[in-house]
Design a protein around this motif. Structure first.
Motif, PDB file in Angstrom:
ATOM      1  N   MET A   1      25.062  25.142  28.681  1.00  0.00           N
ATOM      2  CA  MET A   1      25.953  24.086  29.154  1.00  0.00           C
ATOM      3  C   MET A   1      25.891  23.992  30.675  1.00  0.00           C
ATOM      4  SD  MET A   1      29.913  23.451  27.979  1.00  0.00           S
ATOM      5  CE  MET A   1      29.483  23.601  26.259  1.00  0.00           C
ATOM      6  N   PHE A   2      24.719  24.187  31.252  1.00  0.00           N
ATOM      7  CA  PHE A   2      24.498  24.061  32.684  1.00  0.00           C
ATOM      8  C   PHE A   2      25.313  25.058  33.500  1.00  0.00           C
ATOM      9  CE2 PHE A   2      23.094  19.666  31.630  1.00  0.00           C
ATOM     10  CZ  PHE A   2      21.834  19.744  32.183  1.00  0.00           C
ATOM     11  N   GLY A   3      25.842  26.090  32.868  1.00  0.00           N
ATOM     12  CA  GLY A   3      26.604  27.081  33.601  1.00  0.00           C
ATOM     13  C   GLY A   3      27.916  26.554  34.159  1.00  0.00           C
ATOM     14  N   LEU A   4      28.465  25.520  33.551  1.00  0.00           N
ATOM     15  CA  LEU A   4      29.725  24.965  34.020  1.00  0.00           C
ATOM     16  C   LEU A   4      30.893  25.840  33.595  1.00  0.00           C
ATOM     17  CD1 LEU A   4      29.142  21.208  33.112  1.00  0.00           C
ATOM     18  CD2 LEU A   4      29.148  22.175  35.399  1.00  0.00           C
ATOM     19  N   SER A   5      31.874  25.954  34.478  1.00  0.00           N
ATOM     20  CA  SER A   5      33.092  26.670  34.130  1.00  0.00           C
ATOM     21  C   SER A   5      33.959  25.786  33.249  1.00  0.00           C
ATOM     22  CB  SER A   5      33.859  27.064  35.390  1.00  0.00           C
ATOM     23  OG  SER A   5      34.320  25.906  36.079  1.00  0.00           O
ATOM     24  N   ALA A   6      34.960  26.400  32.608  1.00  0.00           N
ATOM     25  CA  ALA A   6      35.859  25.626  31.753  1.00  0.00           C
ATOM     26  C   ALA A   6      36.584  24.558  32.574  1.00  0.00           C
ATOM     27  CB  ALA A   6      36.868  26.557  31.074  1.00  0.00           C
ATOM     28  N   PHE A   7      36.949  24.898  33.815  1.00  0.00           N
ATOM     29  CA  PHE A   7      37.642  23.942  34.673  1.00  0.00           C
ATOM     30  C   PHE A   7      36.749  22.750  34.988  1.00  0.00           C
ATOM     31  CE2 PHE A   7      38.364  22.407  39.037  1.00  0.00           C
ATOM     32  CZ  PHE A   7      39.658  21.907  38.897  1.00  0.00           C
ATOM     33  N   GLN A   8      35.477  23.021  35.332  1.00  0.00           N
ATOM     34  CA  GLN A   8      34.554  21.931  35.649  1.00  0.00           C
ATOM     35  C   GLN A   8      34.334  21.028  34.440  1.00  0.00           C
ATOM     36  OE1 GLN A   8      31.328  24.449  37.081  1.00  0.00           O
ATOM     37  NE2 GLN A   8      31.562  23.605  39.144  1.00  0.00           N
ATOM     38  N   LEU A   9      34.170  21.637  33.265  1.00  0.00           N
ATOM     39  CA  LEU A   9      33.944  20.858  32.046  1.00  0.00           C
ATOM     40  C   LEU A   9      35.151  19.972  31.740  1.00  0.00           C
ATOM     41  CD1 LEU A   9      32.160  20.230  29.619  1.00  0.00           C
ATOM     42  CD2 LEU A   9      33.194  22.171  28.440  1.00  0.00           C
ATOM     43  N   ILE A  10      36.353  20.541  31.856  1.00  0.00           N
ATOM     44  CA  ILE A  10      37.565  19.777  31.580  1.00  0.00           C
ATOM     45  C   ILE A  10      37.707  18.626  32.573  1.00  0.00           C
ATOM     46  CG2 ILE A  10      40.092  19.858  31.604  1.00  0.00           C
ATOM     47  CD1 ILE A  10      39.879  22.724  30.515  1.00  0.00           C
ATOM     48  N   MET A  11      37.431  18.896  33.849  1.00  0.00           N
ATOM     49  CA  MET A  11      37.567  17.867  34.862  1.00  0.00           C
ATOM     50  C   MET A  11      36.561  16.739  34.655  1.00  0.00           C
ATOM     51  SD  MET A  11      40.142  18.507  36.663  1.00  0.00           S
ATOM     52  CE  MET A  11      39.880  17.216  37.878  1.00  0.00           C
ATOM     53  N   ILE A  12      35.338  17.067  34.233  1.00  0.00           N
ATOM     54  CA  ILE A  12      34.335  16.036  33.963  1.00  0.00           C
ATOM     55  C   ILE A  12      34.787  15.154  32.800  1.00  0.00           C
ATOM     56  CG2 ILE A  12      31.995  15.632  33.103  1.00  0.00           C
ATOM     57  CD1 ILE A  12      31.106  18.082  34.700  1.00  0.00           C
ATOM     58  N   LEU A  43      31.541  16.997  44.717  1.00  0.00           N
ATOM     59  CA  LEU A  43      32.539  17.986  45.151  1.00  0.00           C
ATOM     60  C   LEU A  43      32.855  18.968  44.033  1.00  0.00           C
ATOM     61  CD1 LEU A  43      35.033  15.701  47.127  1.00  0.00           C
ATOM     62  CD2 LEU A  43      33.579  17.504  48.084  1.00  0.00           C
ATOM     63  N   LEU A  44      32.969  18.452  42.823  1.00  0.00           N
ATOM     64  CA  LEU A  44      33.313  19.290  41.685  1.00  0.00           C
ATOM     65  C   LEU A  44      32.210  20.295  41.363  1.00  0.00           C
ATOM     66  CD1 LEU A  44      35.418  19.777  39.437  1.00  0.00           C
ATOM     67  CD2 LEU A  44      34.210  18.085  38.066  1.00  0.00           C
ATOM     68  N   LEU A  45      30.949  19.873  41.555  1.00  0.00           N
ATOM     69  CA  LEU A  45      29.814  20.735  41.207  1.00  0.00           C
ATOM     70  C   LEU A  45      29.247  21.495  42.405  1.00  0.00           C
ATOM     71  CD1 LEU A  45      27.967  18.314  38.747  1.00  0.00           C
ATOM     72  CD2 LEU A  45      29.550  20.158  38.200  1.00  0.00           C
ATOM     73  N   GLY A  46      29.840  21.303  43.577  1.00  0.00           N
ATOM     74  CA  GLY A  46      29.452  22.103  44.733  1.00  0.00           C
ATOM     75  C   GLY A  46      28.347  21.534  45.590  1.00  0.00           C
ATOM     76  N   ALA A  48      28.356  18.020  47.433  1.00  0.00           N
ATOM     77  CA  ALA A  48      28.898  16.687  47.694  1.00  0.00           C
ATOM     78  C   ALA A  48      27.846  15.759  48.282  1.00  0.00           C
ATOM     79  CB  ALA A  48      30.096  16.784  48.630  1.00  0.00           C
ATOM     80  N   THR A  49      26.941  16.312  49.114  1.00  0.00           N
ATOM     81  CA  THR A  49      25.926  15.482  49.763  1.00  0.00           C
ATOM     82  C   THR A  49      25.010  14.827  48.742  1.00  0.00           C
ATOM     83  OG1 THR A  49      25.958  16.881  51.737  1.00  0.00           O
ATOM     84  CG2 THR A  49      24.041  15.452  51.416  1.00  0.00           C
ATOM     85  N   GLN A  50      24.504  15.626  47.818  1.00  0.00           N
ATOM     86  CA  GLN A  50      23.597  15.083  46.799  1.00  0.00           C
ATOM     87  C   GLN A  50      24.339  14.135  45.854  1.00  0.00           C
ATOM     88  OE1 GLN A  50      19.848  16.564  44.075  1.00  0.00           O
ATOM     89  NE2 GLN A  50      21.367  18.067  44.679  1.00  0.00           N
ATOM     90  N   GLY A  51      25.594  14.474  45.541  1.00  0.00           N
ATOM     91  CA  GLY A  51      26.381  13.597  44.679  1.00  0.00           C
ATOM     92  C   GLY A  51      26.597  12.233  45.300  1.00  0.00           C
ATOM     93  N   MET A  52      26.920  12.214  46.604  1.00  0.00           N
ATOM     94  CA  MET A  52      27.133  10.938  47.292  1.00  0.00           C
ATOM     95  C   MET A  52      25.833  10.166  47.433  1.00  0.00           C
ATOM     96  SD  MET A  52      29.933  11.859  50.244  1.00  0.00           S
ATOM     97  CE  MET A  52      30.049  10.127  50.721  1.00  0.00           C
ATOM     98  N   PHE A  53      24.719  10.878  47.648  1.00  0.00           N
ATOM     99  CA  PHE A  53      23.431  10.198  47.775  1.00  0.00           C
ATOM    100  C   PHE A  53      23.059   9.495  46.468  1.00  0.00           C
ATOM    101  CE2 PHE A  53      18.829  10.046  47.272  1.00  0.00           C
ATOM    102  CZ  PHE A  53      18.447   9.399  48.437  1.00  0.00           C
ATOM    103  N   ILE A  54      23.206  10.208  45.357  1.00  0.00           N
ATOM    104  CA  ILE A  54      22.881   9.619  44.056  1.00  0.00           C
ATOM    105  C   ILE A  54      23.829   8.462  43.747  1.00  0.00           C
ATOM    106  CG2 ILE A  54      22.823  10.051  41.562  1.00  0.00           C
ATOM    107  CD1 ILE A  54      21.901  12.902  42.207  1.00  0.00           C
ATOM    108  N   GLY A  55      25.131   8.682  43.992  1.00  0.00           N
ATOM    109  CA  GLY A  55      26.105   7.626  43.742  1.00  0.00           C
ATOM    110  C   GLY A  55      25.866   6.403  44.602  1.00  0.00           C
ATOM    111  N   GLY A  56      25.524   6.625  45.892  1.00  0.00           N
ATOM    112  CA  GLY A  56      25.245   5.502  46.782  1.00  0.00           C
ATOM    113  C   GLY A  56      24.015   4.727  46.360  1.00  0.00           C
ATOM    114  N   THR A  57      22.982   5.464  45.923  1.00  0.00           N
ATOM    115  CA  THR A  57      21.754   4.810  45.457  1.00  0.00           C
ATOM    116  C   THR A  57      22.033   3.914  44.248  1.00  0.00           C
ATOM    117  OG1 THR A  57      20.373   6.643  46.226  1.00  0.00           O
ATOM    118  CG2 THR A  57      19.433   5.197  44.543  1.00  0.00           C
ATOM    119  N   LEU A  58      22.788   4.450  43.288  1.00  0.00           N
ATOM    120  CA  LEU A  58      23.090   3.674  42.085  1.00  0.00           C
ATOM    121  C   LEU A  58      24.103   2.566  42.372  1.00  0.00           C
ATOM    122  CD1 LEU A  58      23.194   6.646  39.558  1.00  0.00           C
ATOM    123  CD2 LEU A  58      21.453   4.860  39.729  1.00  0.00           C
TER     124      LEU A  58
END
Length: 262
Positions: A1-12, A43-46, A48-58
């Protein structure tokens, strides 16, 4: 499960539910936008830079893509979920994240069509109950619509989460070098494609000078993207002030042309 914690999974899951309800309803919180989802997931997955880059691209790719008149279109919000999770948790980078996420966004069209067909059946079922004067039951049946809308988002996301890093890594390892390199190149081309799609809907010819100024500042003067954006905002705000309200610029030759006189 991609090594996600229970908190990360619930938040997603919670984030996906909120986005599904907002996308199918008021769309007032701006949360159902790729750039916002990318930033939150990053931010949730640690990362933020890559998350914003992907989100901005899409976000760039999604501008101008609207499902008018009940039409089904690719869902770039769902693509953002998949792309950010795969890119960050697998460590494969944004190129693989985008190339895995985009087909899911395209396949969403089929889920959306199925959802609309089922919603039609639910509406007919509710109408039948109302005609039979079973008003409470008719109202309760309508709640199936939002629940199916949530499932439309959650099912693809949970499949990717349950598949886990091992499955994604196995797929990446099984790719021949030419295919992997091609996907990497495609992933790098996608941001340019998004920008080109955005420019297609903008009055580029009218404002070509500003486009040149921004390009020179970034490419030759080393001004970061945020700096260019702030300067662009300043110019746009000044233009707005000059052309609206009591301080609007008066055209010396009238509306037909002439020199601007401040």
């Amino acid at each position: 499960m991609f090594g996600l914690s229970a908190f990360q999974l619930i938040m997603i899951v919670v984030l996906a539910i909120i986005v599904a309800l907002d996308s199918g309803g008021p769309q007032t919180q701006m949360i159902s936008k790729p750039v916002v989802i990318g930033a939150i997931l990053g931010l949730l997955l640690g990362d933020a830079t890559q998350g914003m880059f992907i989100g901005g691209t899409l976000q760039l790719m999604s501008m101008g893509v609207v499902g008018l008149g009940g039409a089904s279109v690719p869902n770039y919000v769902l693509t953002t979920f998949i792309a950010v999770i795969v890119a960050i948790q697998s460590g494969a980078g944004y190129e693989i994240g985008l190339t895995v996420g985009l087909p899911v966004g395209m396949l969403y069209i089929n889920l959306d069509i199925l959802h609309k067909i089922l919603c039609g059946r639910v509406a007919a079922w509710s109408q039948k109950l109302v005609n039979e004067k079973k008003f409470d039951q008719g109202l309760k049946v309508l709640y199936l619509g939002p629940l199916m809308g949530i499932a439309k988002y959650l099912v693809p996301i949970l499949i990717v989460l349950l598949a886990g890093q091992g499955v994604v890594q196995a797929i990446v390892d099984a790719m021949p070098a030419w295919l992997f390199n091609g996907m990497t190149v495609a992933g790098k081309i996608l941001p340019v494609t998004g920008m080109a799609m955005l420019l297609n809907y903008m009055p580029v010819k009218k404002n070509f000078l500003y486009l040149c100024i921004g390009f020179v500042m970034y490419a030759y003067m080393g001004v970061p993207t945020l700096g260019v954006a702030i300067i662009g905002f300043g110019i746009a705000f000044k233009y707005y002030l000059d052309h609206s309200g009591p301080n609007a610029v008066v055209m010396a030759g009238g509306p037909a042309g002439g020199l601007e006189d401040e």
